[in-house]
Design a protein around this motif. Structure first.
Motif, PDB file in Angstrom:
ATOM      1  N   PHE A 140      24.319  13.210 -23.593  1.00  0.00           N
ATOM      2  CA  PHE A 140      23.119  12.528 -24.085  1.00  0.00           C
ATOM      3  C   PHE A 140      23.488  11.498 -25.153  1.00  0.00           C
ATOM      4  O   PHE A 140      22.988  10.367 -25.129  1.00  0.00           O
ATOM      5  CB  PHE A 140      22.117  13.540 -24.658  1.00  0.00           C
ATOM      6  CG  PHE A 140      20.864  12.882 -25.166  1.00  0.00           C
ATOM      7  CD1 PHE A 140      19.821  12.609 -24.304  1.00  0.00           C
ATOM      8  CD2 PHE A 140      20.736  12.508 -26.498  1.00  0.00           C
ATOM      9  CE1 PHE A 140      18.666  11.975 -24.758  1.00  0.00           C
ATOM     10  CE2 PHE A 140      19.594  11.878 -26.963  1.00  0.00           C
ATOM     11  CZ  PHE A 140      18.553  11.609 -26.081  1.00  0.00           C
ATOM     12  N   LEU A 141      24.352  11.869 -26.083  1.00  0.00           N
ATOM     13  CA  LEU A 141      24.760  10.935 -27.140  1.00  0.00           C
ATOM     14  C   LEU A 141      25.457   9.715 -26.549  1.00  0.00           C
ATOM     15  O   LEU A 141      25.212   8.583 -26.985  1.00  0.00           O
ATOM     16  CB  LEU A 141      25.686  11.625 -28.147  1.00  0.00           C
ATOM     17  CG  LEU A 141      25.057  12.705 -29.017  1.00  0.00           C
ATOM     18  CD1 LEU A 141      26.125  13.345 -29.906  1.00  0.00           C
ATOM     19  CD2 LEU A 141      23.919  12.162 -29.869  1.00  0.00           C
ATOM     20  N   GLU A 142      26.317   9.934 -25.560  1.00  0.00           N
ATOM     21  CA  GLU A 142      27.022   8.813 -24.926  1.00  0.00           C
ATOM     22  C   GLU A 142      26.049   7.879 -24.218  1.00  0.00           C
ATOM     23  O   GLU A 142      26.154   6.657 -24.343  1.00  0.00           O
ATOM     24  CB  GLU A 142      28.062   9.328 -23.928  1.00  0.00           C
ATOM     25  CG  GLU A 142      29.269   9.939 -24.591  1.00  0.00           C
ATOM     26  CD  GLU A 142      30.250  10.530 -23.588  1.00  0.00           C
ATOM     27  OE1 GLU A 142      29.845  10.907 -22.458  1.00  0.00           O
ATOM     28  OE2 GLU A 142      31.433  10.627 -23.938  1.00  0.00           O
ATOM     29  N   GLU A 143      25.101   8.463 -23.479  1.00  0.00           N
ATOM     30  CA  GLU A 143      24.151   7.647 -22.717  1.00  0.00           C
ATOM     31  C   GLU A 143      23.150   6.928 -23.610  1.00  0.00           C
ATOM     32  O   GLU A 143      22.723   5.820 -23.306  1.00  0.00           O
ATOM     33  CB  GLU A 143      23.402   8.534 -21.716  1.00  0.00           C
ATOM     34  CG  GLU A 143      24.279   9.043 -20.597  1.00  0.00           C
ATOM     35  CD  GLU A 143      23.583  10.049 -19.695  1.00  0.00           C
ATOM     36  OE1 GLU A 143      22.436  10.454 -19.999  1.00  0.00           O
ATOM     37  OE2 GLU A 143      24.193  10.440 -18.687  1.00  0.00           O
ATOM     38  N   THR A 144      22.773   7.571 -24.711  1.00  0.00           N
ATOM     39  CA  THR A 144      21.722   7.028 -25.566  1.00  0.00           C
ATOM     40  C   THR A 144      22.257   6.164 -26.698  1.00  0.00           C
ATOM     41  O   THR A 144      21.690   5.112 -27.002  1.00  0.00           O
ATOM     42  CB  THR A 144      20.878   8.179 -26.151  1.00  0.00           C
ATOM     43  OG1 THR A 144      20.417   9.002 -25.069  1.00  0.00           O
ATOM     44  CG2 THR A 144      19.687   7.657 -26.928  1.00  0.00           C
ATOM     45  N   TYR A 145      23.342   6.606 -27.322  1.00  0.00           N
ATOM     46  CA  TYR A 145      23.847   5.920 -28.518  1.00  0.00           C
ATOM     47  C   TYR A 145      25.249   5.323 -28.348  1.00  0.00           C
ATOM     48  O   TYR A 145      25.731   4.646 -29.244  1.00  0.00           O
ATOM     49  CB  TYR A 145      23.863   6.883 -29.712  1.00  0.00           C
ATOM     50  CG  TYR A 145      22.502   7.453 -30.035  1.00  0.00           C
ATOM     51  CD1 TYR A 145      21.545   6.705 -30.709  1.00  0.00           C
ATOM     52  CD2 TYR A 145      22.164   8.751 -29.665  1.00  0.00           C
ATOM     53  CE1 TYR A 145      20.296   7.226 -31.007  1.00  0.00           C
ATOM     54  CE2 TYR A 145      20.915   9.282 -29.959  1.00  0.00           C
ATOM     55  CZ  TYR A 145      19.989   8.515 -30.623  1.00  0.00           C
ATOM     56  OH  TYR A 145      18.754   9.035 -30.908  1.00  0.00           O
ATOM     57  N   GLY A 146      25.893   5.643 -27.239  1.00  0.00           N
ATOM     58  CA  GLY A 146      27.233   5.108 -27.004  1.00  0.00           C
ATOM     59  C   GLY A 146      28.322   5.769 -27.835  1.00  0.00           C
ATOM     60  O   GLY A 146      29.382   5.182 -28.035  1.00  0.00           O
ATOM     61  N   VAL A 147      28.052   6.999 -28.307  1.00  0.00           N
ATOM     62  CA  VAL A 147      29.049   7.755 -29.078  1.00  0.00           C
ATOM     63  C   VAL A 147      29.147   9.164 -28.519  1.00  0.00           C
ATOM     64  O   VAL A 147      28.247   9.640 -27.836  1.00  0.00           O
ATOM     65  CB  VAL A 147      28.698   7.809 -30.589  1.00  0.00           C
ATOM     66  CG1 VAL A 147      28.649   6.418 -31.179  1.00  0.00           C
ATOM     67  CG2 VAL A 147      27.398   8.548 -30.837  1.00  0.00           C
ATOM     68  N   ARG A 148      30.254   9.855 -28.812  1.00  0.00           N
ATOM     69  CA  ARG A 148      30.463  11.215 -28.308  1.00  0.00           C
ATOM     70  C   ARG A 148      30.201  12.290 -29.356  1.00  0.00           C
ATOM     71  O   ARG A 148      30.295  13.472 -29.049  1.00  0.00           O
ATOM     72  CB  ARG A 148      31.906  11.376 -27.822  1.00  0.00           C
ATOM     73  CG  ARG A 148      32.208  10.635 -26.557  1.00  0.00           C
ATOM     74  CD  ARG A 148      33.638  10.863 -26.109  1.00  0.00           C
ATOM     75  NE  ARG A 148      34.070  12.244 -26.107  1.00  0.00           N
ATOM     76  CZ  ARG A 148      34.004  13.068 -25.063  1.00  0.00           C
ATOM     77  NH1 ARG A 148      33.521  12.636 -23.931  1.00  0.00           N
ATOM     78  NH2 ARG A 148      34.435  14.297 -25.155  1.00  0.00           N
ATOM     79  N   SER A 149      29.900  11.894 -30.572  1.00  0.00           N
ATOM     80  CA  SER A 149      29.756  12.874 -31.642  1.00  0.00           C
ATOM     81  C   SER A 149      28.627  12.491 -32.590  1.00  0.00           C
ATOM     82  O   SER A 149      28.421  11.310 -32.873  1.00  0.00           O
ATOM     83  CB  SER A 149      31.070  12.955 -32.436  1.00  0.00           C
ATOM     84  OG  SER A 149      30.908  13.724 -33.600  1.00  0.00           O
ATOM     85  N   ARG A 150      27.948  13.496 -33.099  1.00  0.00           N
ATOM     86  CA  ARG A 150      26.902  13.240 -34.098  1.00  0.00           C
ATOM     87  C   ARG A 150      27.487  12.676 -35.377  1.00  0.00           C
ATOM     88  O   ARG A 150      26.799  12.011 -36.138  1.00  0.00           O
ATOM     89  CB  ARG A 150      26.135  14.532 -34.387  1.00  0.00           C
ATOM     90  CG  ARG A 150      25.299  14.994 -33.202  1.00  0.00           C
ATOM     91  CD  ARG A 150      24.668  16.332 -33.440  1.00  0.00           C
ATOM     92  NE  ARG A 150      25.694  17.365 -33.471  1.00  0.00           N
ATOM     93  CZ  ARG A 150      25.480  18.642 -33.748  1.00  0.00           C
ATOM     94  NH1 ARG A 150      24.265  19.066 -34.022  1.00  0.00           N
ATOM     95  NH2 ARG A 150      26.454  19.510 -33.736  1.00  0.00           N
ATOM     96  N   LEU A 151      28.782  12.889 -35.606  1.00  0.00           N
ATOM     97  CA  LEU A 151      29.446  12.337 -36.789  1.00  0.00           C
ATOM     98  C   LEU A 151      29.410  10.813 -36.792  1.00  0.00           C
ATOM     99  O   LEU A 151      29.528  10.184 -37.846  1.00  0.00           O
ATOM    100  CB  LEU A 151      30.905  12.786 -36.851  1.00  0.00           C
ATOM    101  CG  LEU A 151      31.178  14.256 -37.138  1.00  0.00           C
ATOM    102  CD1 LEU A 151      32.656  14.550 -36.963  1.00  0.00           C
ATOM    103  CD2 LEU A 151      30.708  14.626 -38.529  1.00  0.00           C
ATOM    104  N   LEU A 152      29.281  10.228 -35.617  1.00  0.00           N
ATOM    105  CA  LEU A 152      29.306   8.771 -35.488  1.00  0.00           C
ATOM    106  C   LEU A 152      27.924   8.134 -35.521  1.00  0.00           C
ATOM    107  O   LEU A 152      27.803   6.913 -35.441  1.00  0.00           O
ATOM    108  CB  LEU A 152      30.031   8.390 -34.199  1.00  0.00           C
ATOM    109  CG  LEU A 152      31.482   8.872 -34.110  1.00  0.00           C
ATOM    110  CD1 LEU A 152      32.050   8.621 -32.736  1.00  0.00           C
ATOM    111  CD2 LEU A 152      32.329   8.235 -35.197  1.00  0.00           C
TER     112      LEU A 152
END
Length: 67
Positions: free
Chosen positions: A34-46
């Motif tokens: 979900f993070l990759e598809e929505t925000y383009g990142v793999r971690s909430r840290l980013l």
């Protein structure tokens, strides 16, 4: 390794998103996807504080577990 963000609400937002993901039955892999598809990142840290807050809101407004 990515450093932990320094904004004041980070720890609280992580705990809340963890709880919501657990409520929905999401795995870590589903959260990453979900993070990759929505925000383009793999971690909430980013995520920025606003993005993490928006992610939490999305989770809270989601009624049922993912199929």
């Amino acid at each position: 390794m990515t450093e932990k963000p320094t904004y004041p609400n980070f720890d609280k937002l992580i705990v809340q998103t963890d709880a919501e993901m657990q409520r929905l039955g999401w795995t870590k892999a589903q959260g990453r996807k979900f993070l990759e598809e929505t925000y383009g990142v793999r971690s909430r840290l980013l995520l920025t504080e606003d993005e993490l807050d928006n992610f939490l809101l999305y989770l809270q407004l989601t009624d049922s577990p993912s199929p």
